[in-house]
Write an enzyme that holds these catalytic residues in place. Structure first.
Site, PDB file in Angstrom:
ATOM      1  N   ASP A   1       0.823  -1.205   0.000  1.00 33.25           N
ATOM      2  CA  ASP A   1       0.000   0.000   0.000  1.00 33.25           C
ATOM      3  C   ASP A   1       0.858   1.257   0.000  1.00 33.25           C
ATOM      4  O   ASP A   1       0.564   2.227  -0.721  1.00 33.25           O
ATOM      5  CB  ASP A   1      -0.924  -0.014   1.222  1.00 33.25           C
ATOM      6  CG  ASP A   1      -2.186   0.809   1.004  1.00 33.25           C
ATOM      7  OD1 ASP A   1      -2.563   1.007  -0.163  1.00 33.25           O
ATOM      8  OD2 ASP A   1      -2.802   1.237   1.992  1.00 33.25           O
TER       9      ASP A   1
ATOM     10  N   ASP B   1      -9.076  -1.567   2.483  1.00 28.62           N
ATOM     11  CA  ASP B   1      -8.652  -1.058   3.791  1.00 28.62           C
ATOM     12  C   ASP B   1      -9.656  -1.394   4.882  1.00 28.62           C
ATOM     13  O   ASP B   1      -9.393  -1.167   6.064  1.00 28.62           O
ATOM     14  CB  ASP B   1      -8.461   0.462   3.720  1.00 28.62           C
ATOM     15  CG  ASP B   1      -7.398   0.857   2.706  1.00 28.62           C
ATOM     16  OD1 ASP B   1      -6.414   0.117   2.574  1.00 28.62           O
ATOM     17  OD2 ASP B   1      -7.566   1.895   2.039  1.00 28.62           O
TER      18      ASP B   1
END
Length: 219
Positions: free
Chosen positions: A59, A105
């Site tokens: 990420d 997420d």
């Protein structure tokens, strides 16, 4: 219940695809998250921790190193993200400025938080797969991990709004989830128990019980 869920789902889908309203988007996106978290099991703490740590670096690279992640999230017009209004005042076009949070997420840490709930059930000698939330049992790992996740999510939003720049949410959520779980295990003296926990045996036991019930019905 199924009929009511179908009606709500059809209405939400119709309303979203005709208006593109952000609340309708969030209803569909949260539904996808719940279905994913319910159906996927990480199997053990070690697998969950390795997955989260790997996605932690993934990420960071794709958000800070390139614009690919941000461009994809903004470019796809669909319920693949949660939208948050930055203010209730519209801009010159009358549109509300929105911040976004990708479903990954939510779902990825959600797998881990659900794993901690089943670990709590395992420690309490309660059937962990599936876990019956109506049965009272201590949930120290679930509560600590969930609380840490919420703090990490708030921190993500604060940093994103303060710097006015996209943030890799897992940069904050992974240390929060994994760190809180390790701290809980350390203070409870259950580090070995946490690292040795696996859901394979419980899944096999559940399948065996279902098979026994089916055999009795066939008799």
């Amino acid at each position: 219940t199924d009929v009511l869920s179908l009606i709500v789902g059809v209405f939400s889908s119709w309303y979203y695809f005709t208006t593109r309203y952000w609340v309708a988007n969030n209803v569909l996106a949260i539904s996808f998250c719940l279905q994913g978290i319910e159906r996927v099991s990480l199997g053990s703490f070690k697998i969950g921790a390795i997955l989260l740590i790997g996605l932690f670096f993934y990420d960071i690279f794709w958000v800070f190193g390139t614009n690919v992640m941000v461009d994809v999230a903004k470019g796809i017009d669909g319920p693949i993200k949660i939208l948050f209004p930055r203010s209730l005042d519209g801009n010159e076009d009358g549109k509300i400025a929105l911040s976004l949070l990708g479903l990954g997420d939510i779902v990825i840490p959600g797998f881990f938080i659900a794993l901690m709930l089943r670990f709590d059930a395992h420690n309490a000698k309660t059937p962990a797969i599936p876990t019956d939330l109506h049965v009272p049992f201590p949930k120290p790992y679930f509560h600590s991990c969930l609380f840490a996740y919420m703090l990490g999510l708030v921190l993500t939003m604060v940093v994103m709004i303060f710097f006015d720049h996209a943030q890799p949410a897992l940069l904050y959520l992974v240390p929060a989830c994994v760190g809180s779980t390790l701290m809980c295990a350390f203070f409870r003296g259950e580090m070995k128990l946490l690292f040795e926990y696996t859901e394979e045996s419980e899944e096999m036991q559940e399948k065996s019980e279902k098979k026994s019930v089916d055999d009795k019905k066939n008799e």
